[in-house]
Design a protein around this motif. Structure first.
Motif, PDB file in Angstrom:
ATOM      1  N   GLY A   1      16.738 -42.838  69.954  1.00  0.00           N
ATOM      2  CA  GLY A   1      15.621 -42.190  69.279  1.00  0.00           C
ATOM      3  C   GLY A   1      14.568 -41.690  70.247  1.00  0.00           C
ATOM      4  O   GLY A   1      13.952 -40.641  70.033  1.00  0.00           O
ATOM      5  N   LEU A   2      14.380 -42.438  71.332  1.00  0.00           N
ATOM      6  CA  LEU A   2      13.333 -42.080  72.287  1.00  0.00           C
ATOM      7  C   LEU A   2      13.620 -40.753  72.968  1.00  0.00           C
ATOM      8  O   LEU A   2      12.715 -39.933  73.166  1.00  0.00           O
ATOM      9  CB  LEU A   2      13.198 -43.192  73.329  1.00  0.00           C
ATOM     10  N   VAL A   3      14.881 -40.509  73.327  1.00  0.00           N
ATOM     11  CA  VAL A   3      15.213 -39.288  74.065  1.00  0.00           C
ATOM     12  C   VAL A   3      14.947 -38.051  73.217  1.00  0.00           C
ATOM     13  O   VAL A   3      14.636 -36.969  73.751  1.00  0.00           O
ATOM     14  CB  VAL A   3      16.685 -39.332  74.528  1.00  0.00           C
ATOM     15  N   VAL A   4      15.035 -38.169  71.906  1.00  0.00           N
ATOM     16  CA  VAL A   4      14.729 -37.035  71.023  1.00  0.00           C
ATOM     17  C   VAL A   4      13.229 -36.907  70.811  1.00  0.00           C
ATOM     18  O   VAL A   4      12.658 -35.811  70.876  1.00  0.00           O
ATOM     19  CB  VAL A   4      15.448 -37.204  69.675  1.00  0.00           C
ATOM     20  N   LEU A   5      12.567 -38.023  70.568  1.00  0.00           N
ATOM     21  CA  LEU A   5      11.144 -37.992  70.230  1.00  0.00           C
ATOM     22  C   LEU A   5      10.275 -37.531  71.396  1.00  0.00           C
ATOM     23  O   LEU A   5       9.231 -36.907  71.179  1.00  0.00           O
ATOM     24  CB  LEU A   5      10.697 -39.383  69.773  1.00  0.00           C
ATOM     25  N   GLU A   6      10.715 -37.824  72.612  1.00  0.00           N
ATOM     26  CA  GLU A   6       9.900 -37.444  73.766  1.00  0.00           C
ATOM     27  C   GLU A   6       9.991 -35.952  74.082  1.00  0.00           C
ATOM     28  O   GLU A   6       9.331 -35.485  75.006  1.00  0.00           O
ATOM     29  CB  GLU A   6      10.322 -38.266  74.983  1.00  0.00           C
ATOM     30  N   GLN A   7      10.783 -35.231  73.345  1.00  0.00           N
ATOM     31  CA  GLN A   7      10.842 -33.785  73.516  1.00  0.00           C
ATOM     32  C   GLN A   7      10.020 -33.051  72.455  1.00  0.00           C
ATOM     33  O   GLN A   7      10.082 -31.829  72.370  1.00  0.00           O
ATOM     34  CB  GLN A   7      12.308 -33.325  73.454  1.00  0.00           C
ATOM     35  N   ILE A   8       9.261 -33.811  71.655  1.00  0.00           N
ATOM     36  CA  ILE A   8       8.442 -33.218  70.595  1.00  0.00           C
ATOM     37  C   ILE A   8       6.971 -33.427  70.944  1.00  0.00           C
ATOM     38  O   ILE A   8       6.445 -34.540  70.841  1.00  0.00           O
ATOM     39  CB  ILE A   8       8.752 -33.860  69.223  1.00  0.00           C
ATOM     40  N   ASN A   9       6.324 -32.387  71.408  1.00  0.00           N
ATOM     41  CA  ASN A   9       4.893 -32.406  71.713  1.00  0.00           C
ATOM     42  C   ASN A   9       4.505 -33.604  72.578  1.00  0.00           C
ATOM     43  O   ASN A   9       3.503 -34.271  72.340  1.00  0.00           O
ATOM     44  CB  ASN A   9       4.068 -32.428  70.419  1.00  0.00           C
ATOM     45  N   ALA A  10       5.296 -33.892  73.592  1.00  0.00           N
ATOM     46  CA  ALA A  10       4.976 -34.978  74.517  1.00  0.00           C
ATOM     47  C   ALA A  10       4.515 -34.386  75.839  1.00  0.00           C
ATOM     48  O   ALA A  10       4.882 -33.262  76.205  1.00  0.00           O
ATOM     49  CB  ALA A  10       6.196 -35.876  74.727  1.00  0.00           C
ATOM     50  N   THR A  11       3.700 -35.133  76.547  1.00  0.00           N
ATOM     51  CA  THR A  11       3.209 -34.691  77.849  1.00  0.00           C
ATOM     52  C   THR A  11       3.679 -35.606  78.971  1.00  0.00           C
ATOM     53  O   THR A  11       3.316 -35.407  80.128  1.00  0.00           O
ATOM     54  CB  THR A  11       1.673 -34.639  77.853  1.00  0.00           C
TER      55      THR A  11
ATOM     56  N   LEU B   1      10.343 -34.939  80.667  1.00  0.00           N
ATOM     57  CA  LEU B   1      10.824 -34.477  81.971  1.00  0.00           C
ATOM     58  C   LEU B   1      12.092 -33.652  81.827  1.00  0.00           C
ATOM     59  O   LEU B   1      12.244 -32.591  82.456  1.00  0.00           O
ATOM     60  CB  LEU B   1      11.074 -35.692  82.872  1.00  0.00           C
ATOM     61  N   MET B   2      13.003 -34.105  80.982  1.00  0.00           N
ATOM     62  CA  MET B   2      14.255 -33.381  80.772  1.00  0.00           C
ATOM     63  C   MET B   2      14.016 -32.061  80.041  1.00  0.00           C
ATOM     64  O   MET B   2      14.671 -31.055  80.327  1.00  0.00           O
ATOM     65  CB  MET B   2      15.223 -34.264  79.986  1.00  0.00           C
ATOM     66  N   PHE B   3      13.074 -32.056  79.089  1.00  0.00           N
ATOM     67  CA  PHE B   3      12.778 -30.835  78.351  1.00  0.00           C
ATOM     68  C   PHE B   3      12.188 -29.769  79.268  1.00  0.00           C
ATOM     69  O   PHE B   3      12.545 -28.583  79.185  1.00  0.00           O
ATOM     70  CB  PHE B   3      11.810 -31.149  77.212  1.00  0.00           C
TER      71      PHE B   3
ATOM     72  N   GLY C   1      15.886 -24.531  84.066  1.00  0.00           N
ATOM     73  CA  GLY C   1      17.279 -24.556  84.485  1.00  0.00           C
ATOM     74  C   GLY C   1      17.587 -25.571  85.567  1.00  0.00           C
ATOM     75  O   GLY C   1      18.497 -25.365  86.375  1.00  0.00           O
ATOM     76  N   GLN C   2      16.855 -26.681  85.597  1.00  0.00           N
ATOM     77  CA  GLN C   2      17.065 -27.714  86.618  1.00  0.00           C
ATOM     78  C   GLN C   2      18.046 -28.770  86.092  1.00  0.00           C
ATOM     79  O   GLN C   2      17.660 -29.810  85.559  1.00  0.00           O
ATOM     80  CB  GLN C   2      15.726 -28.357  86.995  1.00  0.00           C
TER      81      GLN C   2
ATOM     82  N   ILE D   1      17.750 -32.964  84.777  1.00  0.00           N
ATOM     83  CA  ILE D   1      18.249 -33.435  83.483  1.00  0.00           C
ATOM     84  C   ILE D   1      19.207 -34.606  83.672  1.00  0.00           C
ATOM     85  O   ILE D   1      19.147 -35.609  82.952  1.00  0.00           O
ATOM     86  CB  ILE D   1      18.938 -32.291  82.723  1.00  0.00           C
ATOM     87  N   LEU D   2      20.088 -34.489  84.668  1.00  0.00           N
ATOM     88  CA  LEU D   2      21.030 -35.576  84.923  1.00  0.00           C
ATOM     89  C   LEU D   2      20.315 -36.828  85.424  1.00  0.00           C
ATOM     90  O   LEU D   2      20.757 -37.948  85.136  1.00  0.00           O
ATOM     91  CB  LEU D   2      22.091 -35.133  85.924  1.00  0.00           C
ATOM     92  N   VAL D   3      19.245 -36.662  86.162  1.00  0.00           N
ATOM     93  CA  VAL D   3      18.454 -37.826  86.584  1.00  0.00           C
ATOM     94  C   VAL D   3      17.930 -38.581  85.361  1.00  0.00           C
ATOM     95  O   VAL D   3      18.023 -39.813  85.279  1.00  0.00           O
ATOM     96  CB  VAL D   3      17.292 -37.396  87.500  1.00  0.00           C
ATOM     97  N   GLY D   4      17.388 -37.835  84.395  1.00  0.00           N
ATOM     98  CA  GLY D   4      16.906 -38.475  83.178  1.00  0.00           C
ATOM     99  C   GLY D   4      18.010 -39.166  82.399  1.00  0.00           C
ATOM    100  O   GLY D   4      17.839 -40.289  81.908  1.00  0.00           O
TER     101      GLY D   4
END
Length: 287
Positions: free
Chosen positions: A224-234, A240-242, A248-249, A253-256
């Motif tokens: 759940g966290l990996v999805v939620l942190e891509q919604i209006n997060a700073t 970081l992945m978003f 295009g890095q 993304i793979l690091v995350g």
């Protein structure tokens, strides 16, 4: 005078073969059917094999570096982000969100399971409601929770708590409902009080199911966290992945993803260790 010669024959007794001890055949058969001894660090064999295949394919040029960078490239990127201070801050933020939501979901799941599993009134009020909640996709509640709780941290923690409490409740409630009724009758014959019955019969009987739900809840908190942190997060690993997606890095993304995977594996292994210690009285195939 006739001499009489007497010949003495010595008879040596051969001991009869020992009869097989009763139960030995069954024990040997059971040992042959069992999986065998637990291998040291067995859970790391699979990830190590995947890493080895990834490295070989990257070195042989079978993978496009732009799509799937080599493991050493990902490691170099992770070291650079760590030295810059970006990765440690994002990891701490994600850990705080996951821990808060998991703690709330754990407490709610246990309390609801006990109330529903030990009383008919609680079962009538709670079990159907929780199963209705389970039928609704949790991530589909995000727009509604944003309207209710705002776009900040509160709705993220609430969604994680929902993702966690459902498997904990379902497995704990199933374990409570599956306790043999003969144990209840025995407790009544022994004159146990309600508190003694819960402590000596209910809790030991429900622990195996609870730990299954706990493992699912730990994994669910990271999913759940990996999805939620891509919604209006700073901040956070998902943020970081978003941001890396926008530029295009792929290596970032793979690091995350690697960090998420490590956290998931470590937390699940920690639950397994606690489960093995708490339920050391059980004799199972895994033990």
């Amino acid at each position: 005078m006739t001499a009489v010669t007497t010949t003495t024959h010595t008879t040596t007794e051969v001991p009869a073969p020992l009869a097989p001890v009763e139960g030995t055949h069954q024990v040997r058969r059971r040992r042959r059917l069992a999986p065998g001894r637990r291998l040291p660090a067995a859970r790391l064999v699979g990830p190590a094999a995947v890493l080895a295949l990834w490295s070989v394919a990257s070195a042989a040029g079978l993978l496009d570096p732009g799509a799937i960078p080599a493991p050493w490239t990902v490691l170099e990127t992770g070291s650079r982000l760590w030295s810059a201070g970006t990765l440690p801050d994002d990891i701490l933020t994600s850990l705080r969100r996951a821990a808060t939501g998991f703690s709330i979901g754990l407490a709610v799941g246990i309390l609801l399971a006990l109330a529903s599993g030990l009383t008919r009134t609680g079962e009538a009020l709670i079990d159907g409601t929780v199963n209705l909640n389970r039928a609704i996709p949790t991530l589909g509640l995000i727009p509604l929770f944003i309207l209710w709780l705002g776009i900040g941290e509160t709705f993220k923690i609430a969604i994680i708590a929902i993702v966690v409490y459902i498997p904990i409740y379902l497995n704990t409630h199933a374990a409570l409902s599956g306790i043999d009724s003969r144990f209840v009758e025995l407790a009544e014959v022994q004159g146990l009080s309600k508190l003694q019955f819960i402590r000596q019969v209910v809790i030991p009987g429900a622990l195996p199911g609870f730990f299954v739900g706990l493992r699912l809840g730990v994994t669910g908190s990271w999913l759940g966290l990996v999805v939620l942190e891509q919604i209006n997060a700073t901040s956070g690993l998902g943020y970081l992945m978003f941001q890396a997606q926008n530029y295009g890095q792929t290596d970032v993304i793979l690091v995350g993803l690697v960090v998420y995977g490590v956290f998931g594996l470590v937390s699940d292994s920690a639950v397994r260790i606690v489960e093995r210690r708490v339920l050391s009285w059980r004799r199972t195939l895994s033990s």
